[in-house]
Scaffold this motif. Structure first.
Motif, PDB file in Angstrom:
ATOM      1  N   MET A   2      -3.366  21.472   8.728  1.00  0.00           N
ATOM      2  CA  MET A   2      -4.487  22.275   9.224  1.00  0.00           C
ATOM      3  C   MET A   2      -4.254  22.613  10.691  1.00  0.00           C
ATOM      4  SD  MET A   2      -7.799  20.423   7.484  1.00  0.00           S
ATOM      5  CE  MET A   2      -7.247  18.766   7.849  1.00  0.00           C
ATOM      6  N   LYS A   3      -4.294  23.896  10.990  1.00  0.00           N
ATOM      7  CA  LYS A   3      -4.068  24.329  12.362  1.00  0.00           C
ATOM      8  C   LYS A   3      -5.119  25.353  12.769  1.00  0.00           C
ATOM      9  CE  LYS A   3       0.901  23.505  12.783  1.00  0.00           C
ATOM     10  NZ  LYS A   3       2.225  24.095  13.145  1.00  0.00           N
ATOM     11  N   MET A   4      -5.556  25.246  13.999  1.00  0.00           N
ATOM     12  CA  MET A   4      -6.469  26.219  14.586  1.00  0.00           C
ATOM     13  C   MET A   4      -5.623  27.369  15.141  1.00  0.00           C
ATOM     14  SD  MET A   4      -9.091  25.619  17.819  1.00  0.00           S
ATOM     15  CE  MET A   4     -10.121  24.423  16.981  1.00  0.00           C
ATOM     16  N   VAL A  32       1.502  19.047  21.978  1.00  0.00           N
ATOM     17  CA  VAL A  32       1.586  19.877  23.187  1.00  0.00           C
ATOM     18  C   VAL A  32       2.818  20.769  23.133  1.00  0.00           C
ATOM     19  CG1 VAL A  32       1.950  19.799  25.682  1.00  0.00           C
ATOM     20  CG2 VAL A  32       0.223  18.325  24.627  1.00  0.00           C
ATOM     21  N   GLU A  33       3.947  20.241  22.679  1.00  0.00           N
ATOM     22  CA  GLU A  33       5.156  21.049  22.545  1.00  0.00           C
ATOM     23  C   GLU A  33       4.941  22.211  21.582  1.00  0.00           C
ATOM     24  OE1 GLU A  33       8.167  18.374  21.309  1.00  0.00           O
ATOM     25  OE2 GLU A  33       8.299  17.349  23.240  1.00  0.00           O
ATOM     26  N   THR A  34       4.220  21.955  20.507  1.00  0.00           N
ATOM     27  CA  THR A  34       3.932  23.007  19.530  1.00  0.00           C
ATOM     28  C   THR A  34       3.123  24.127  20.154  1.00  0.00           C
ATOM     29  OG1 THR A  34       3.943  21.390  17.724  1.00  0.00           O
ATOM     30  CG2 THR A  34       2.847  23.494  17.302  1.00  0.00           C
ATOM     31  N   VAL A  35       2.204  23.762  21.037  1.00  0.00           N
ATOM     32  CA  VAL A  35       1.275  24.743  21.616  1.00  0.00           C
ATOM     33  C   VAL A  35       1.884  25.490  22.802  1.00  0.00           C
ATOM     34  CG1 VAL A  35      -0.908  24.955  22.871  1.00  0.00           C
ATOM     35  CG2 VAL A  35      -0.795  23.565  20.810  1.00  0.00           C
ATOM     36  N   GLN A  78      -6.245  23.446  20.358  1.00  0.00           N
ATOM     37  CA  GLN A  78      -5.217  23.508  19.318  1.00  0.00           C
ATOM     38  C   GLN A  78      -4.411  22.203  19.260  1.00  0.00           C
ATOM     39  OE1 GLN A  78      -3.520  27.359  20.800  1.00  0.00           O
ATOM     40  NE2 GLN A  78      -3.536  27.913  18.614  1.00  0.00           N
ATOM     41  N   ALA A  79      -4.031  21.699  20.439  1.00  0.00           N
ATOM     42  CA  ALA A  79      -3.238  20.468  20.480  1.00  0.00           C
ATOM     43  C   ALA A  79      -4.049  19.272  19.993  1.00  0.00           C
ATOM     44  CB  ALA A  79      -2.724  20.230  21.902  1.00  0.00           C
ATOM     45  N   CYS A  80      -5.304  19.210  20.405  1.00  0.00           N
ATOM     46  CA  CYS A  80      -6.154  18.083  19.998  1.00  0.00           C
ATOM     47  C   CYS A  80      -6.360  18.055  18.489  1.00  0.00           C
ATOM     48  CB  CYS A  80      -7.504  18.157  20.712  1.00  0.00           C
ATOM     49  SG  CYS A  80      -7.460  17.613  22.420  1.00  0.00           S
ATOM     50  N   LEU A  81      -6.652  19.196  17.908  1.00  0.00           N
ATOM     51  CA  LEU A  81      -6.884  19.235  16.469  1.00  0.00           C
ATOM     52  C   LEU A  81      -5.622  18.840  15.708  1.00  0.00           C
ATOM     53  CD1 LEU A  81      -8.900  19.843  14.196  1.00  0.00           C
ATOM     54  CD2 LEU A  81      -8.041  22.200  14.205  1.00  0.00           C
ATOM     55  N   GLN A  82      -4.476  19.311  16.181  1.00  0.00           N
ATOM     56  CA  GLN A  82      -3.216  18.943  15.529  1.00  0.00           C
ATOM     57  C   GLN A  82      -3.003  17.435  15.613  1.00  0.00           C
ATOM     58  OE1 GLN A  82       0.289  21.279  16.563  1.00  0.00           O
ATOM     59  NE2 GLN A  82       1.614  19.493  16.265  1.00  0.00           N
ATOM     60  N   ALA A  83      -3.263  16.851  16.790  1.00  0.00           N
ATOM     61  CA  ALA A  83      -3.088  15.408  16.967  1.00  0.00           C
ATOM     62  C   ALA A  83      -4.066  14.632  16.097  1.00  0.00           C
ATOM     63  CB  ALA A  83      -3.257  15.044  18.434  1.00  0.00           C
ATOM     64  N   ILE A  84      -5.299  15.079  16.045  1.00  0.00           N
ATOM     65  CA  ILE A  84      -6.317  14.405  15.225  1.00  0.00           C
ATOM     66  C   ILE A  84      -5.886  14.365  13.766  1.00  0.00           C
ATOM     67  CG2 ILE A  84      -8.653  14.679  14.274  1.00  0.00           C
ATOM     68  CD1 ILE A  84      -9.431  15.788  17.100  1.00  0.00           C
ATOM     69  N   GLN A 135      -2.867  14.710  12.507  1.00  0.00           N
ATOM     70  CA  GLN A 135      -1.665  13.900  12.302  1.00  0.00           C
ATOM     71  C   GLN A 135      -1.999  12.411  12.298  1.00  0.00           C
ATOM     72  OE1 GLN A 135       1.621  14.860  14.893  1.00  0.00           O
ATOM     73  NE2 GLN A 135       2.766  13.010  14.338  1.00  0.00           N
ATOM     74  N   ILE A 136      -2.858  11.986  13.225  1.00  0.00           N
ATOM     75  CA  ILE A 136      -3.254  10.579  13.261  1.00  0.00           C
ATOM     76  C   ILE A 136      -3.990  10.205  11.987  1.00  0.00           C
ATOM     77  CG2 ILE A 136      -4.737   8.906  14.440  1.00  0.00           C
ATOM     78  CD1 ILE A 136      -4.114  10.530  17.035  1.00  0.00           C
ATOM     79  N   ALA A 137      -4.881  11.077  11.537  1.00  0.00           N
ATOM     80  CA  ALA A 137      -5.661  10.799  10.333  1.00  0.00           C
ATOM     81  C   ALA A 137      -4.753  10.674   9.107  1.00  0.00           C
ATOM     82  CB  ALA A 137      -6.709  11.885  10.112  1.00  0.00           C
ATOM     83  N   GLU A 138      -3.777  11.566   8.981  1.00  0.00           N
ATOM     84  CA  GLU A 138      -2.885  11.514   7.824  1.00  0.00           C
ATOM     85  C   GLU A 138      -1.982  10.280   7.903  1.00  0.00           C
ATOM     86  OE1 GLU A 138      -2.979  13.335   5.198  1.00  0.00           O
ATOM     87  OE2 GLU A 138      -4.587  14.611   5.994  1.00  0.00           O
ATOM     88  N   ARG A 139      -1.573   9.912   9.110  1.00  0.00           N
ATOM     89  CA  ARG A 139      -0.726   8.712   9.273  1.00  0.00           C
ATOM     90  C   ARG A 139      -1.470   7.458   8.863  1.00  0.00           C
ATOM     91  NH1 ARG A 139       0.469   7.199  15.321  1.00  0.00           N
ATOM     92  NH2 ARG A 139      -1.659   6.399  15.072  1.00  0.00           N
ATOM     93  N   GLU A 140      -2.740   7.384   9.220  1.00  0.00           N
ATOM     94  CA  GLU A 140      -3.531   6.186   8.913  1.00  0.00           C
ATOM     95  C   GLU A 140      -3.865   6.132   7.423  1.00  0.00           C
ATOM     96  OE1 GLU A 140      -4.260   3.712  10.919  1.00  0.00           O
ATOM     97  OE2 GLU A 140      -3.351   4.640  12.681  1.00  0.00           O
TER      98      GLU A 140
END
Length: 417
Positions: A1-3, A348-351, A404-410, A412-417
Motif C-alpha cells: 500500500m502506497k500513498m 526515505v530512499e524510496t521517497v 509517504q515515507a511514514c505510511l510505507q514504514a508503518i 512494512q512494520i505491520a507486515e513484519r510483525e
C-alpha cells in the motif's frame, strides 16, 4: 500500500491547515503558548480528538491528560504500533514542534480508513500533554505517564503561581490518584515512531526533506565558577591580576575549539555568564557560567566533558584562581532501534532518492518511550533549523514526502510483525 503524490499533497495541505488551527489555541492572542493542564491544552485535545474520530479511531483522554486514539487491526485486540508527539509548547512557540508529528500520524490513519484498510497491527496515536516542561519545569510528563515512570514527587511540584501538578489536574477534571492507570502494558505496543521537525540546519544544508534519527543526544548541564580576586582596574598591574573573567574567556575558547575537533555530533555551549562585582572599573573576582554538553553516545560525551573540566582546573591553577563545577542535570543518550532505522531509511530512499542519518540534539518523548519499547524517529526539514520560535517553517511538499515515507514504514512494520 502506497500513498501516491497527489494523495500526499492533499493530506499535507490538511496537516498544514490543522497546524494553523492548533496555533490559534493559545493562552495569548499575540503569541503561541499552550502549557500542560491549561484550558488551552484541553481545547487542543478536544480538537485533535475530533480529527482522530473522523479518521475512524476510538478516542480517549488518559489519566495524565494525553489525547489517545486507536485504529483497530484486522483482528481486534492485536498489539499496536504507537505514533505521536506532543501538543504542548514553549512560550512564544512555533506551530510545528510536536504538533506536526501528531497531525501527520492522523493523516496516515485517515488514508487507511478512507480505503477501509486494516493492518495486522493496530495503530495508536498519542498527543502527549507535556514534553516541553514549560509550566512545571519538569519534562516528559505525558510520555512518562504512558510508561508508568512518574516520580511520586511530581504531583506536589508547583508552577510559578504555586499551583501544584495535583491541583492543576483537579482543576481540569483529572485525579492525581489515578495517574498509574495511564501506564500501558509492555505488550500493548511493538514500537514507537515519531515524526518531528529537525531543530537544526542539517537537512536544509543537504537539500533533503527527510532524515532518519540515529539517537537522541544525551546531555550534561553544569553550574561552573571561577573565583579569583577583585581589584582596582587602574592600580593592579596586569602581571598581578587574578581575573576570573579572563580565565573564563580562555576556557570558553578552549571549549569551542576542542568540541569542534571531536566532530559534528558533539556540541558544547556556555549559555550564561555573570561577573561579580560587575563594575566597569573593577577586575572581576568571580565569574559564574553554565556549561551544556550533548552527544548521541554517552562514552564520547563523558570523555569530552572530562577534558573540558580538566582544562578549566589547569587554567585556574596557572592563573592562581580556583574552579568549581556542579552537575545539576544529566540524561543518557537514547539510541533509536537499528531495525526501525533501516525501515525508515528504506522508506526515505524510496521517497527522495537517498537517506541521511543524523542525531537528534533536542529532547523528545521518544526518550521516555525508549525505556519500554523500540523507538524510531524521522526528521522533516525546517527552514534554517529555527525552533521554539514563531519563525519555525516547514514546506507542504516536505510534509507530503514525510507522509509517504511514514505510511510505507508503518505498513512494512505491520507486515513484519
Amino acid at each position: 500500500m502506497k500513498m501516491n503524490a497527489s494523495e500526499a499533497q492533499t493530506a499535507a495541505a490538511r496537516v498544514m491547515t490543522r497546524c494553523d488551527a492548533l496555533a490559534e489555541i493559545s493562552a495569548s492572542a499575540d503569541e503561541l503558548t499552550r502549557v500542560y493542564l491549561s484550558p488551552e491544552h484541553l481545547r487542543a485535545n478536544r480538537c485533535v480528538g475530533q480529527w482522530m474520530k473522523a479518521a475512524g479511531m476510538q478516542v480517549w483522554q488518559d489519566a495524565v491528560g494525553n489525547i489517545c486514539g486507536r485504529y483497530e487491526a484486522a483482528e481486534a485486540g492485536a498489539p499496536a504500533l504507537l505514533l505521536g508527539s506532543h501538543l504542548d509548547t514553549v512560550r512564544n512557540a512555533g506551530r510545528y514542534d510536536g504538533m506536526l508529528g501528531v497531525l501527520s500520524a492522523i493523516e496516515a490513519v485517515q488514508w487507511l480508513h478512507d480505503r477501509q484498510q486494516r493492518l495486522p497491527l493496530a495503530i495508536e496515536i498519542v498527543g502527549f500533554g507535556d514534553e516541553e516542561g514549560t509550566r512545571f519545569g519538569i519534562t516528559l510528563l505525558g510520555s512518562r505517564g504512558l510508561t508508568g515512570t512518574w516520580p511520586d514527587s511530581w504531583v506536589t511540584h508547583p508552577d510559578e503561581n504555586g499551583i501544584t501538578v495535583a491541583q492543576a489536574m483537579a482543576e481540569v477534571g483529572l485525579d492525581s490518584a489515578q495517574i498509574a492507570s495511564a501506564a500501558r502494558d509492555v505488550k500493548a505496543f511493538v514500537a514507537y515512531l515519531e515524526l518531528h521537525i529537525e531543530q537544526g540546519p542539517c537537512l536544509e544544508q543537504e537539500g533533503l526533506a527527510l532524515g532518519v534519527v540515529t539517537a537522541i543526544n544525551g546531555a550534561r548541564r553544569l553550574h561552573c565558577c571561577f573565583t579569583g580576586e577583585a581589584g582596582h582596574a587602574g592600580t593592579v598591574p596586569m602581571t598581578h591580576r587574578k581575573d576570573a573573567l579572563a580565565a573564563a574567556a580562555e576556557w570558553m575558547v578552549f571549549i569551542e575549539h576542542t568540541t569542534r575537533e571531536q566532530g559534528p555530533q558533539l556540541v558544547a555551549t556556555v549559555g550564561t555568564l555573570s561577573c561579580t562585582p560587575g563594575a566597569v572599573n573593577v577586575i572581576p573576582g568571580e565569574v559564574k557560567l553554565s556549561l551544556d554538553v550533548r552527544g548521541p553516545q554517552d562514552e564520547p560525551l563523558a570523555s569530552l566533558l572530562a577534558t573540558l573540566l580538566a582544562q578549566a582546573e589547569a587554567i585556574a591553577l596557572r592563573r592562581g584562581l580556583t574552579f568549581e563545577a556542579n552537575e545539576y542535570y544529566r540524561i543518557a543518550a537514547t539510541a533509536c532501534d537499528p531495525q526501525l532505522q533501516q525501515v525508515l531509511s528504506h522508506a526515505v530512499e524510496t521517497v527522495q532518492g537517498r537517506s541521511l542519518s543524523l542525531p537528534g540534539g533536542a529532547g523528545h518523548d521518544a526518550i521516555a518511550i525508549a525505556e519500554r519499547w523500540p523507538v524510531g524517529m524521522l526528521f522533516v526539514r525546517n527552514h534554517r533549523g529555527i525552533s521554539h520560535h514563531p519563525a519555525e517553517s516547514v514546506r507542504a511538499d516536505d510534509v507530503a514526502c514525510a507522509l509517504q515515507a511514514c505510511l510505507q514504514a508503518i505498513c512494512q512494520i505491520a507486515e513484519r510483525e
